[in-house]
Each structure stands twice: as structure tokens, then as C-alpha cells.
Design a protein around this motif. Structure first.
Motif, PDB file in Angstrom:
ATOM      1  N   GLU A   1     -10.683  10.574  -0.794  1.00  0.00           N
ATOM      2  CA  GLU A   1     -10.222  10.616   0.597  1.00  0.00           C
ATOM      3  C   GLU A   1     -11.297  10.114   1.531  1.00  0.00           C
ATOM      4  O   GLU A   1     -12.500  10.395   1.339  1.00  0.00           O
ATOM      5  CB  GLU A   1      -9.806  12.041   0.993  1.00  0.00           C
TER       6      GLU A   1
ATOM      7  N   ARG B   1      -2.503   5.498  -6.870  1.00  0.00           N
ATOM      8  CA  ARG B   1      -1.449   5.677  -5.861  1.00  0.00           C
ATOM      9  C   ARG B   1      -2.147   5.848  -4.529  1.00  0.00           C
ATOM     10  O   ARG B   1      -3.051   6.692  -4.399  1.00  0.00           O
ATOM     11  CB  ARG B   1      -0.581   6.878  -6.189  1.00  0.00           C
TER      12      ARG B   1
ATOM     13  N   ASN C   1      -2.457   7.104   6.178  1.00  0.00           N
ATOM     14  CA  ASN C   1      -1.988   7.975   7.269  1.00  0.00           C
ATOM     15  C   ASN C   1      -0.832   8.860   6.807  1.00  0.00           C
ATOM     16  O   ASN C   1       0.142   9.102   7.530  1.00  0.00           O
ATOM     17  CB  ASN C   1      -1.572   7.146   8.489  1.00  0.00           C
ATOM     18  N   GLY C   2      -0.942   9.326   5.563  1.00  0.00           N
ATOM     19  CA  GLY C   2       0.043  10.225   4.998  1.00  0.00           C
ATOM     20  C   GLY C   2       1.267   9.543   4.430  1.00  0.00           C
ATOM     21  O   GLY C   2       2.138  10.211   3.851  1.00  0.00           O
ATOM     22  N   HIS C   3       1.354   8.217   4.546  1.00  0.00           N
ATOM     23  CA  HIS C   3       2.504   7.478   4.043  1.00  0.00           C
ATOM     24  C   HIS C   3       2.189   6.891   2.662  1.00  0.00           C
ATOM     25  O   HIS C   3       1.105   6.355   2.438  1.00  0.00           O
ATOM     26  CB  HIS C   3       2.880   6.350   5.001  1.00  0.00           C
ATOM     27  N   ASP C   4       3.161   6.996   1.779  1.00  0.00           N
ATOM     28  CA  ASP C   4       3.004   6.484   0.420  1.00  0.00           C
ATOM     29  C   ASP C   4       3.053   4.954   0.448  1.00  0.00           C
ATOM     30  O   ASP C   4       4.099   4.355   0.731  1.00  0.00           O
ATOM     31  CB  ASP C   4       4.119   7.028  -0.464  1.00  0.00           C
ATOM     32  N   ALA C   5       1.931   4.314   0.146  1.00  0.00           N
ATOM     33  CA  ALA C   5       1.840   2.849   0.159  1.00  0.00           C
ATOM     34  C   ALA C   5       2.117   2.249  -1.207  1.00  0.00           C
ATOM     35  O   ALA C   5       2.043   1.022  -1.374  1.00  0.00           O
ATOM     36  CB  ALA C   5       0.454   2.421   0.659  1.00  0.00           C
TER      37      ALA C   5
ATOM     38  N   TRP D   1       1.904   0.821   8.276  1.00  0.00           N
ATOM     39  CA  TRP D   1       1.362   2.160   8.523  1.00  0.00           C
ATOM     40  C   TRP D   1       0.053   2.141   9.318  1.00  0.00           C
ATOM     41  O   TRP D   1      -0.454   3.190   9.683  1.00  0.00           O
ATOM     42  CB  TRP D   1       1.143   2.887   7.202  1.00  0.00           C
TER      43      TRP D   1
ATOM     44  N   ARG E   1      -6.008   7.991   1.258  1.00  0.00           N
ATOM     45  CA  ARG E   1      -6.032   8.895   0.110  1.00  0.00           C
ATOM     46  C   ARG E   1      -5.640   8.061  -1.121  1.00  0.00           C
ATOM     47  O   ARG E   1      -4.566   7.469  -1.149  1.00  0.00           O
ATOM     48  CB  ARG E   1      -5.059  10.056   0.295  1.00  0.00           C
TER      49      ARG E   1
ATOM     50  N   TYR F   1      -2.177   6.379  -0.296  1.00  0.00           N
ATOM     51  CA  TYR F   1      -1.527   6.901   0.902  1.00  0.00           C
ATOM     52  C   TYR F   1      -2.322   6.459   2.116  1.00  0.00           C
ATOM     53  O   TYR F   1      -3.557   6.596   2.156  1.00  0.00           O
ATOM     54  CB  TYR F   1      -1.443   8.427   0.873  1.00  0.00           C
TER      55      TYR F   1
ATOM     56  N   GLU G   1      -5.201   8.317  -5.232  1.00  0.00           N
ATOM     57  CA  GLU G   1      -5.134   9.146  -6.429  1.00  0.00           C
ATOM     58  C   GLU G   1      -5.342   8.225  -7.626  1.00  0.00           C
ATOM     59  O   GLU G   1      -4.481   7.395  -7.940  1.00  0.00           O
ATOM     60  CB  GLU G   1      -3.789   9.857  -6.510  1.00  0.00           C
TER      61      GLU G   1
END
Length: 825
Positions: free
Chosen positions: A735, A760, A764-768, A783, A792, A762, A794
Motif C-alpha cells: 500500500e 491485483r 482509490n479503492g477501485h478494482d483496476a 479512477w 493497493r 486497486y 495484492e
């Protein structure tokens, strides 16, 4: 026209599902079988092959009541969920022995081979030689030797034994040997399903004589009839096929020095064009006839195997409403696919691979076309590949990655394969002899399983494209029943010139017509035939090709730089450049790429009235080119991995000439769809792109299941360098945040640089989205915002670190860059 096709592409039927080998390799029970079947279904896997595998306890014997009870349970559960099942015909492999039960039924059904024993002769009149028990004399010859491994063919004489003795007056000139050929049991085995039954272990089941039709009939009675007895109501609906797996005539670990043979096979050997005195040439050289004798022998063996094994099983399957599927032992045995309803091959041991041109060089590089072209020319809808087994790099099979898997899938699809049997999903990976037995698990026990819907959807879309579509090439490469030529094929691949392998046997079949300078077979038509070795042509085939040439067809011999005499009146080229120019002139391709690229592969098919150009990148760098085609109309780019369709404007369009820009990153594929029923509207002649790339200086917080591992980390390295993490397999969360002062009128890409191996992202909290191979570049435009932007990532690494102790690089390594792309007319 295009609307319905596009809808089927985006949401393909379950018919096109991957059907993985499901290794039943542990103590089996109904509850776990049900759980795993439901897990498969949730990931879009709507079928499976039940494969009895080593690790099943001995209290569950192969084909026993308990074993069949478990099989019936699995099939019934599949039926309830609308899934399909392929039955596997052996326990474990290669097929044909019923886990040793065939030989148990009749010891004479054990696999056999031909042995040659040499007795050097001096000036003697009579020699006595022993014949071991369980062996039978096939032939006795007197042979004049030229050297230890060569002989004079014309001098060979047939002899006869009386009371174990042979009389022969040795000629004064030359060096002579008595050669005795005997039929004997090969001592071969198969790999069984219980510990202690593997290669070289004491209870390995004996292999059966696959050249003996009576032995094969016993195999069918023991195996196929048993399955039908228990599952008959599911045949033809839930149970769709029986899989036969690389039947091996001699068996594994057979006695050394043998070649395949059986009772009464000498007659087959002679009928194939040889003489009894030709037998020594199967071991020794005899000049110019050696290759012909061995080719005739190989053809005789294959014809016998077709008749005794494949034909019988095929007829049984057809009678019982299911398909025969599977594959022969070798990668290029196209003739043995004759009786398969779903012809197939298998990719194992990384013989085909992204590196070192393994995708286009060598006998294994032909296997995808082997199955697809057999299907095309015999009117079969589907063809298959058992893929991914033991394909890890550098012998570390658990290091097989999604990067590898994507390359292999595209390698198969662009060559026409339209059914995948992933090898394998493991019932259990408990213990080394399970997780280490022909790894890796490419399904539930691997790191990508939570993302497997991407894989199953991709397979369904690509198999849909390559099923019920008609390949458009005018060029065929002629081949025999085995030994597919690959040198000419390599140059065609590298120049985006599609072709199909056509067996010379099919030229003589009733379904093949030569009309108007075209070879017509099923839905294919060829105006150019390529030959690498004219020696494969029989007189009858030569006559057919002469008719083809007289009508205006072209036959070219590609000699690969060699100066070979060509007395057949065919045209001949000896360099790759000459060859490609010839094909370019006469091949009639309605498309080209400017510039060409050696790593670009193409398949042009027509489906539902639309022209589809399947494009894949088999290299390591982005391919930028222009597809120029005489097929004009409304054009779209179909992305099978992302399930996305984009309408595109050609950069130029005339009455019979359209140009489309193509950009294909590594490990990517695209389908260019052209609907001729609608007119194309030319767009602007390309775009000017301005790219600004900025490396972000970031501080990262790194977590493991919310446990903080690193804080304010600004130097990204492989986590295997951190204490205690060199064997860790799993997911870490990275992060950070960065500031964008003002959102500009451009596209924003986030390039994560080096990552190992699934991420994976993200924003601004949106799954890219998820990236499973490099380049790890995400379009984050939608976004992005002015001010603080959070990131973020993963990141999941390879199973090889945990299972194989490989210490492969792991995690986010970077550098991480923000890329701004400005496009102007």
C-alpha cells in the motif's frame, strides 16, 4: 450477422469449457468429491476427466465395486450440475492393459517384441543355437557384414533350423554372421494407481499386446464394458467420451533391444513393401534401402495398431454413443488419429516452450497442427490437447506460471486446437509422491485458482472461435502418417502464412477431389502443396499430384539448402527466401502484415459469415504492425481474455483493400472481426502519441493478512531476501499513495515494473484488475483524481518456493512508474 456471433463470443456455451484431468490420487470419499466438483463449477470449469492416479489406497482397487461406486457418484453429481465427464480407460497409464487385468486374464496377451541375436560365423557348415523359453523363431538369416553396424543387403540369405541346428556353408569372401530373430515377451509395464506400482517398482502392472486384436478385445471387455454397465444411463449425455492415453506397444521399462512385433506380424511387414531379408535393416544400415525399409516397417506397425487397437475402441465408443478422444504416443503421429472422434495430442515436459524457438522447431512443434489438421480433413468438429504437464522451466515444474500457461494456450488456439484437457487438477497434494507426481497442479492447488474464471472464460471464448469455423489457407504441407515436416512450416509461421498438414493417404481417399487446380477435402481447398521429402510419395500419390499440376496447381519441394535431385517435375526452392517468395506469389493470401514479424502468428477463419483473424504474440516484445486485407467491412477487435469488444476504424479503406493498425503486447492475443455485410468507414491515418513516463518515489507499507511486515519501505526487492521469507508462498499487500497535482487530458497508466507473479491492483479503492504476466501495466485513467491517489497491490508469488524450495523472485520489485499518454490526430 456480427451481433449474434459477438454475443456467443462474449458469453460462450459451456460446451467449450476446459475439461481438466482430475487426478484421483488419494483416499477417496463422496463428500470431498462433491466439494471439489462444486469448486470446479464455481470457477467456470464445466467438465472433467476422471483419472485414476498413483496414490489411491489398495483398498480401492481399480474397477472394483467401491471404485465404480465413487465414479458413479461423481458422474451423477456432474449430471445434476449440468457438467460433462470424460472417462479415462486405464489405471494409470499408458492405456491398453486395464491395470494388468488383460494379462491376468490371459498371460499370452502380454506385450511382445522382436529380438535380434547375432552369431558370427567362421568357416563352418553347422551351428547350434539356444532358443530361450517363451520365445519363438520368426526368421533365421545369413548376413554378410560390412562393419559392426552395417551389412550387404543383396547377399542376405534365408535359412531354416532343424532340431535347433542350422547348416550353412560360409562363402570364402566376406565376413558373415548368423542372425536369429525371435518373438518374445517384452517385459513391459505400465504405471499403476497404488504405491509400489510405479516404474521400476515390484508391482508395476504388465502391459498388454496392443497389436493383438484379441488382447485389445479383452481390454475393451474389462474396461469399457465395466464402465457402461455402471453408467449406461449417462452415456451420450453426461459422459461424452472415453480417453485413451499414449498406448505404448512394448510397454514402459521393457527389455532392451526389442522393437514392436506380435504373432503373425511378419506377413504385415512383407505386405508393407519389405522382404523377410529386410529384417536386419531394422537394426543395421544397408545403404540406400535402409530408410525405405524402416519407413515401411513403421507404416506396418501403425496400420496394425490402427486396426487392432484404435478401430476396435472407436467402433465401441460410436456404438455406445460417446466419442473416442485422447492421443497416440508420439507428437507427430497424425495417421493414428484416423479413428478418433476427437483427435488429440499432448504437451508435456516443456518440449514446446516460449524459449529457444521451441514453438516452431522440432518434431514436437507440430503437435497442435497434428490434431487440428487431422480434424479439419476428417470432418471432426473438435480436436484436443492434454496440456501443461511437467512444463515448468528448467525442470522446476511447480514454477510453471500463468505467464507460461497463457503462451501455451495461445500457441494451441492459433494453430486450431479447440478443446483443452488441462493436466492436471490434483485431488490431493498431501505428501511428496502426490505433489511431486507429474506436477504441477494447474487448478485448485495453485496460486491462480481464485482467478481461474479468467482462464476458463478465455478458453471458452477461444474454443468457440476455433470450432465450426473454416480455415482459409490455400497452402498445404504434405506429410506421411508420422514424422510431420517442420522446417518449411517454421518459415511460414514467421511470415504469417497459414498452412495445414495434409496426409498423402488422404489424397487417395474418396473424400478428396482434385478439380480446377485445387485439392478439395472436406471444407478445405488448396492450390499449393509443399513437400520436404519427396521419398514419402507413393506412385499413386505422384499420379494424383500430376493431375493437380496439369490443372494449374502448384507443387513445390523445399530442400532447405540441400541439392537434391527432383525427377518428378515439381518446382523446387532451396533457400528460405526463395520459398517465401514462391508462397507469397502463389499462396493466394488475402492478407499481409506490414511489417511482418517473426513472433506474430495468425489464423484466418470464417465463422457465421464473418472473417476472423486470430492473432497471437509468441515473442517477448510488443508487436506493432498493420493488417492489410482484401476483406473489407465493419471491423472490431475482440479481446478474449478481457471479454471486451472495440469497434475500430481502419486507417485506410478501398474497395478491396483495408488497413488496420495492430498493437500486440507480449503474451497477448486479439481477434480482428470483419463483417462484410456492413461497409467500413476509414478513420484518421493513425494517431500521434506522446508518452511521458515518470518513476514514482514511493514509501510502501507491506502486509500479510493485515499483519504489518514492512513500514515506509522505499526500496523494493524480492521478499525472498527478507529473513524467513525465502520459502513463503502466498499473497502480500503493498500500500502507498502519490499526489497528482492536476488531472490532465490524457490516459494514465500505472506500470508496476517487475512483479512475481500475479497482482491485483486497486486505485482509490477501485478494482483496476488483475495482471498475471508482464508487462504489469494498468490503465487507471477512470479512477485518477487530482490530489492524493491511493494504491493497493495484492501480489501472489509462485508455489515453487514452498513446494520445490526454488527461492524464485517474489513480490513487487518495480520500478513503479506513472505513464501519461497523449494522443492527437
Amino acid at each position: 450477422m456480427i451481433k449474434a456471433l459477438k454475443e456467443k463470443f462474449l458469453h460462450p456455451d459451456d460446451e467449450f469449457t476446459p475439461i481438466p484431468f482430475w487426478f484421483w490420487n488419494d483416499s477417496l470419499n463422496e463428500e470431498e468429491i462433491r466439494r471439489q466438483i462444486h469448486d470446479f463449477r464455481e470457477k467456470g470449469v464445466m467438465g472433467f476427466v476422471i483419472h485414476p492416479r498413483i496414490g489411491i489406497p489398495k483398498n480401492i482397487e481399480y474397477l472394483s465395486d467401491r471404485f465404480m461406486q465413487l465414479v458413479r457418484f461423481a458422474v451423477a453429481e456432474a449430471a445434476r450440475l449440468g457438467m460433462k465427464v470424460v472417462l479415462y480407460d486405464e489405471g494409470m497409464y499408458p492405456s491398453g492393459s486395464a491395470h494388468g487385468l488383460v494379462v491376468k486374464k490371459n498371460p499370452e496377451y502380454a506385450s511382445k517384441g522382436l529380438s535380434m541375436t547375432e552369431y558370427p560365423l567362421d568357416d563352418i557348415d553347422e551351428i547350434e543355437f539356444p532358443i530361450p523359453n517363451n520365445e519363438r523363431i520368426v526368421s533365421i538369416l545369413a548376413v554378410e557384414k560390412k562393419s559392426a553396424d552395417s551389412f550387404v543387403y543383396e547377399s542376405t540369405k534365408k535359412l531354416h533350423a532343424e532340431n535347433g541346428k542350422v547348416r550353412f556353408k560360409v562363402p570364402k569372401d566376406g565376413k558373415w554372421s548368423l542372425v536369429v530373430f525371435t518373438l518374445c515377451f517384452s517385459g513391459g509395464t505400465i504405471r499403476g494407481i497404488h504405491f509400489g506400482e510405479d516404474d521400476g517398482e515390484p508391482f508395476a502392472p504388465p502391459s498388454a499386446d496392443l497389436l493383438n486384436p484379441d488382447a485389445v478385445a479383452a481390454f475393451i471387455e474389462i474396461t469399457h464394458e465395466r464402465y457402461y454397465q455402471v453408467l449406461k444411463e449417462y452415456f451420450g449425455n453426461t459422459v461424452i467420451a472415453m480417453f485413451t492415453d499414449e498406448p505404448c506397444i512394448l510397454g514402459r521399462n521393457h527389455r532392451k533391444g526389442l522393437i514392436p512385433w506380435t504373432d503373425d506380424f511378419l506377413e504385415c511387414f512383407i505386405s508393407a513393401g519389405n522382404e523377410e531379408t529386410s529384417l536386419p535393416a531394422l537394426w543395421w544400415e544397408c545403404g540406400g534401402k535402409t530408410e525405405e525399409i524402416r519407413r515401411n516397417y513403421s507404416n506396418a506397425v501403425n496400420l496394425r495398431l490402427e486396426w487392432s487397437y484404435y478401430r476396435q475402441i472407436s467402433e465401441w465408443c460410436e456404438k455406445h454413443g460417446i466419442a473416442l478422444t485422447g492421443h497416440p504416443e508420439k507428437s507427430d503421429e497424425i495417421g493414428l488419429l484416423k479413428y478418433f472422434h476427437i483427435p488429440g495430442q499432448d504437451i508435456v515436459w516443456r518440449w514446446v516452450a516460449p524459449e529457444n524457438n521451441r514453438g516452431i522447431e522440432g518434431e514436437h512443434s507440430t503437435m497442435a497442427k497434428c490434431s487440428s489438421d487431422s480434424a479439419r480433413h476428417r470432418g471432426r468438429r473438435r480436436n484436443s490437447n492434454e496440456c501443461f504437464g511437467c512444463c515448468g522451466p528448467e525442470g522446476i515444474h511447480w514454477a510453471f506460471s500463468m505467464d507460461d500457461m497463457k503462451w501455451y494456450m495461445d500457441w494451441m488456439f492459433v494453430r486450431g486446437v479447440n478443446l483443452l484437457y488441462p493436466h492436471a487438477f490434483f485431488y490431493s497434494i498431501e505428501g511428496e509422491r502426490r505433489f511431486g507426481e507429474r506436477p504441477p497442479d494447474v487448478g485448485p492447488n495453485n496460486v491462480w485458482w481464485k482467478y481461474y474464471n479468467f482462464v476458463s472464460d478465455y478458453i471458452k471464448r477461444m474454443c468457440f472461435i476455433m470450432t465450426d469455423s473454416v480455415n482459409q489457407t490455400n497452402v498445404c504441407i504434405l506429410c506421411g502418417s508420422s514424422g510431420l515436416p517442420w522446417k518449411a512450416a517454421k518459415h511460414l509461421y514467421q511470415n504469417q502464412m497459414e498452412f495445414n498438414y495434409l496426409e498423402t493417404e488422404l489424397l487417395l481417399s474418396e473424400k478428396c477431389k482434385i478439380e480446377g487446380g485445387r485439392i478439395k477435402i472436406e471444407k478445405q481447398e488448396y492450390t499449393v502443396a509443399v513437400i520436404e521429402e519427396p521419398d514419402i510419395l507413393s506412385d499413386e500419390v505422384k499420379d494424383r499430384l500430376s493431375v493437380f499440376i496439369r490443372q494449374g496447381g502448384k507443387v513445390v519441394v523445399y530442400n532447405d539448402g540441400a541439392n537434391k535431385d527432383n525427377m518428378l517435375g515439381f518446382e523446387s526452392v532451396s533457400s528460405p527466401e526463395e520459398f517465401i517468395e514462391f508462397i507469397k506469389e502463389h499462396g493466394g493470401y488475402d492478407y499481409s502484415f506490414e511489417p511482418r514479424h517473426p513472433d506474430l502468428r495468425v489464423s484466418h477463419v470464417v465463422k457465421g459469415g464473418c472473417h476472423l483473424y486470430v492473432l497471437t504474440n509468441e515473442g517477448e516484445n510488443t508487436i506493432n504492425t498493420v493488417l492489410r486485407t482484401r476483406i473489407t467491412g465493419r471491423a472490431e477487435l475482440w479481446d478474449a481474455w478481457r471479454g471486451a469488444v472495440t469497434e475500430i476504424d481502419p486507417i485506410a479503406c478501398g474497395e478491396n483493400d483495408m488497413s488496420i493498425e495492430i498493437s500486440l503486447p507480449r503474451r497477448e492475443s486479439l481477434v480482428v472481426c470483419i463483417d462484410r455485410s456492413e461497409k467500413a468507414v476509414p478513420g484518421v491515418k493513425g494517431f500521434a502519441r506522446k508518452v511521458q513516463k515518470q518513476e514514482l518515489q514511493l514509501c510502501w507499507s507491506i502486509f500479510d493478512n493485515q499483519r504489518l511486515i514492512k513500514e515506509r519501505e522505499n526500496s523494493l526487492v524480492s521478499w525472498t531476501e527478507w529473513p524467513g521469507m525465502d520459502a513463503f508462498t502466498g499473497t502480500l499487500i503493498y500500500e502507498t499513495s502519490f499526489i497528482q497535482s492536476e488531472k490532465g487530458n490524457c490516459r494514465y497508466l500505472l506500470d508496476l515494473g517487475e512483479v512475481h507473479e500475479i497482482v491485483r491492483l486497486y486505485i482509490n479503492g477501485h478494482d483496476a484488475g488483475v495482471r498475471m504476466w508482464k508487462p504489469y501495466v494498468f490503465d487507471i485513467t477512470r479512477w485518477m483524481k487530482s490530489g492524493v491517489n491511493t494504491v493497493r497491490a495484492e501480489v501472489t508469488n509462485s508455489m515453487a518456493n514452498k513446494i520445490s524450495g526454488a527461492k524464485l523472485k517474489s513480490g513487487l520489485i518495480g520500478p513503479v512508474c506513472l505513464v501519461k499518454v497523449y494522443e492527437t490526430n
